[in-house]
Design a protein around this motif. Structure first.
Motif, mmCIF file in Angstrom:
data_model
loop_
_atom_site.group_PDB
_atom_site.id
_atom_site.type_symbol
_atom_site.label_atom_id
_atom_site.label_comp_id
_atom_site.label_asym_id
_atom_site.label_seq_id
_atom_site.Cartn_x
_atom_site.Cartn_y
_atom_site.Cartn_z
ATOM 1 N N MET B 216 -1.024 -9.256 -6.627
ATOM 2 C CA MET B 216 0.407 -9.207 -6.347
ATOM 3 C C MET B 216 1.076 -10.558 -6.609
ATOM 4 S SD MET B 216 1.548 -6.337 -5.489
ATOM 5 C CE MET B 216 1.369 -4.830 -4.615
ATOM 6 N N LEU B 244 8.755 -5.897 -4.204
ATOM 7 C CA LEU B 244 7.832 -6.682 -3.400
ATOM 8 C C LEU B 244 8.397 -7.079 -2.040
ATOM 9 C CD1 LEU B 244 5.975 -6.572 -5.750
ATOM 10 C CD2 LEU B 244 5.734 -9.035 -5.717
ATOM 11 N N THR B 252 3.313 1.004 -1.150
ATOM 12 C CA THR B 252 3.664 -0.373 -1.539
ATOM 13 C C THR B 252 3.826 -1.230 -0.292
ATOM 14 O OG1 THR B 252 5.042 0.727 -3.180
ATOM 15 C CG2 THR B 252 5.109 -1.649 -3.139
ATOM 16 N N MET B 256 1.554 -4.513 0.424
ATOM 17 C CA MET B 256 2.135 -5.843 0.593
ATOM 18 C C MET B 256 1.737 -6.430 1.944
ATOM 19 S SD MET B 256 3.599 -6.538 -2.125
ATOM 20 C CE MET B 256 4.212 -8.096 -1.540
#
Lengths: 321, 324
Positions: B216, B244, B252, B256
């Motif tokens: 990431m 993000l 997601t 994260m």
């Protein structure tokens, strides 16, 4: 009472010479690679000590010397006050040995594919003739797997589950120190989170001490109580995570932290670090980092800086203050 | 937006196995514009590399494209085979793989490899090709390029090798580069060098880049937009900053939150329970529902909503105000 693990002047030199006949024909001398050079550190009981560095920095070699897979060329490793390489009392050595276990990077290579999980897990106990009734089942539950998994083979598990099996095996002999060599490098982020949480929980529950060897700065920051940064076989900086990450003193640590990708570094434009790790067979004179160092002065290429205390950390740099 | 360089429409890849047909890529659509870097992230088995390989026609049998279309510069390329596809590879699409040692021929000097690639795709003489090879090596930052042109791959370090691979991928001036985990095998400091090199070259030439990675942090620094894949499907697609920092899809969001970077000061990392389903045991409805904290009855049965227009393929996205 000294620290739980104490490493003093640890050095390991590998002979990387070509075969005898080649040396004669090509008129070359022997070649030596100094993988670890004069490393000192101590690990307190129930803490996590992390060694970070890039490939070739000697971090895995130190881990291997700690568990006794390699013998130090010079220097001492003392665990619970016993020097495993020099102690003559067999019983004392055996007692300390069973307190140390290791977890390796690749959970696919470190489990015997022909053995059932139960046999893999109890092996550290069984090989010493201990009682293994129900042990595998108990450990599997402890690492978050199912008791019925004991009868399966390693190929039936995913990477994260296999790493849990490796952890269960490491716990079987009730160790006090576990050396973890890149335990989550082969795992995906979400699985890595599961394994790291498991390691933290086990440390609290069982009072474990970890030596964590990794190149991943984010993992280090999350897990470690104290961090040693290695460059070309030498410790260049040692500090607690907070002070190391907030205010790195050694230019190499600064470079490493700057170069690591940031989650909030959208479109970040920084001048990338210069150069690469030099050849360890023929390291630069003086400070090994000086050819890549942005602030190097004359003295850096002549005198090798010793580790010196700077507040609550140690750093090996002429210019750090 | 002007015509995209690469346009993937509803792409599916199938592999017939003894236990039935599995779909490692299932209905994926995305575009990459000129000079744009699209990050494709996902965990292992998410189908991110498989989608990249489908684009350049490098799927290993018996895997094959079972549906959808791939358009490159306005031409449909998914039906191409054999010689036509081979001409396209290297000329119009450059490829950078994870391991720089295995993607170079150990028996040829790097100059030979660069010259051969250029002569295959461009109408130039051997000596011109060699001259351009030196220029190409200089451009990717190899010191003493004129001397090193006659070196073999094993004489370079890992980072230098990856630079050679980048020079090789870009030497025929392709309009699209697919970089599959280009920095995973490299150290942090070298990774930073390679990422900045890739960004600079693609911006200068207007090359579109598909950057496939699981990291990431690399995505955050390099990509303009990001596509998050889960179990062969697109979970979320959008500008990198939005995805993000304000993820819409629960996957997601979980991904994260589970990175150690996001957990500064916290005792425990966020965990997504369970693991990615096996391709042969794909659950009905949304593939993520068994692990999803927000899953409801609808998620278990109804097929996923299309991502078109929206940002995430989720019935109950985490609604957050978009960052600017």
């Amino acid at each position: 009472m000294s620290a739980f693990v104490s490493v003093k002047h640890l050095t390991r030199i590998f002979d990387v010479s070509k075969p005898w006949l080649n040396r004669v024909i090509e008129r070359r001398g022997k070649a030596f690679l100094t993988a670890v050079s004069d490393v000192d550190f101590e690990i307190e009981e129930r803490t996590t000590y992390a060694l970070v560095g890039e490939s070739g920095s000697g971090k895995s070699t130190i881990g291997r010397m700690l568990v006794g897979l390699l013998k130090p060329t010079e220097g001492d490793v003392e665990i619970e006050g016993v020097n495993l390489a020099k102690e003559s009392d067999v019983d004392r050595v055996a007692a300390v040995r069973s307190d140390i276990q290791m977890i390796f990077q690749d959970p696919f290579a470190s489990l015997n594919p022909r053995w059932r999980v139960r046999d893999i897990i109890v092996e550290p106990v069984a090989s010493k003739g201990g009682d293994t009734t129900g042990l595998a089942e108990k450990l599997l539950e402890q690492v978050g797997l199912h008791t019925s998994d004991a009868g399966k083979f390693p190929h039936e598990f995913s990477g994260g589950q296999r790493q849990r099996i490796c952890i269960a095996r490491a716990l079987a002999s009730e160790p006090r120190l576990i050396v973890c060599d890149e335990p989550t490098s082969a795992l995906d982020v979400s699985v890595q989170a599961q394994v790291l949480n498991l390691m933290s929980d086990l440390k609290d529950d069982l009072g474990l001490t970890y030596l964590l060897i990794t190149h991943d700065l984010t993992v280090v920051r999350h897990m470690a109580d104290r961090i040693g940064v290695l460059y070309l076989g030498r410790l260049v900086e040692e500090a607690e995570p907070q002070s190391l990450f907030d205010d790195p003193k050694h230019p190499y640590t600064q470079m490493l932290l700057d170069a690591a990708p940031k989650m909030d570094g959208f479109g970040r434009e920084i001048p990338p670090p210069q150069g690469e790790i030099p050849d360890p067979i023929d390291p630069p004179s003086g400070c090994a980092f000086h050819p890549r160092c942005p602030i190097a002065v004359d003295v850096c290429s002549k005198d090798r800086p010793e580790l010196r205390k700077l507040g609550n950390r140690t750093v090996a740099c002429h210019l750090a203050e | 937006m002007s015509e995209p360089v690469l346009s993937i429409r509803n792409l599916s890849v199938e592999i017939p196995t003894r236990h039935g047909v599995v779909k490692p890529v299932d209905g994926v659509s995305y575009d990459i514009g000129k000079g744009e870097i699209l990050g494709v992230v996902g965990e292992s088995g998410a189908g991110k590399s498989m989608a990249g390989n489908a684009v350049i026609g490098l799927l290993n049998q018996p895997a094959h494209i079972s549906g959808g279309e791939i358009w490159l510069n306005g031409t449909r390329i998914d039906p191409l085979e054999g010689e036509a596809m081979r001409k396209l590879r290297g000329k119009d699409i450059g490829m950078i793989f994870q391991d720089p040692l295995t993607s170079l021929n150990p028996l040829l000097t790097v100059g030979d490899q660069l010259a051969e690639t250029m002569q295959t795709h461009l109408p130039i003489s051997r000596s011109d090709a060699m001259k351009r090879a030196v220029a190409a090596l200089e451009e990717v930052g190899i010191p003493g390029a004129a001397e090193r042109i006659n070196s073999y791959p094993h004489e370079f370090s890992g980072g230098m090798r990856q630079r050679v691979v980048i020079a090789l991928a870009l030497c025929a001036e392709p309009s699209l580069v697919i970089a599959d985990e280009p920095t995973t095998a490299l150290d942090v400091s070298v990774q930073a060098q390679i990422i900045s090199l890739l960004k600079r070259l693609c911006r200068e030439r207007g090359t579109a880049v598909m950057l496939i990675t699981h990291d990431m942090g690399v995505i955050a620094e390099a990509a303009d937009r990001v596509a998050v894949m889960y179990a062969g499907r697109l979970a979320e697609l959008g500008p990198v900053r939005n995805v993000l920092t304000k993820p819409n899809h629960p996957y997601t969001h979980g991904l994260m939150a589970s990175t150690p970077l996001a957990a500064q000061g916290q005792r425990r990392l966020h965990q997504i329970p369970g693991a990615m389903p096996r391709l042969s045991l794909m659950p009905d409805g949304c593939a993520f529902h068994p692990r999803c904290p927000n899953a409801q009855e609808k998620c278990r049965h109804e097929p996923l909503p299309s991502i078109d227009g929206g940002r995430s393929a989720c019935w109950f996205p985490i609604l957050q105000e978009a960052a600017e």
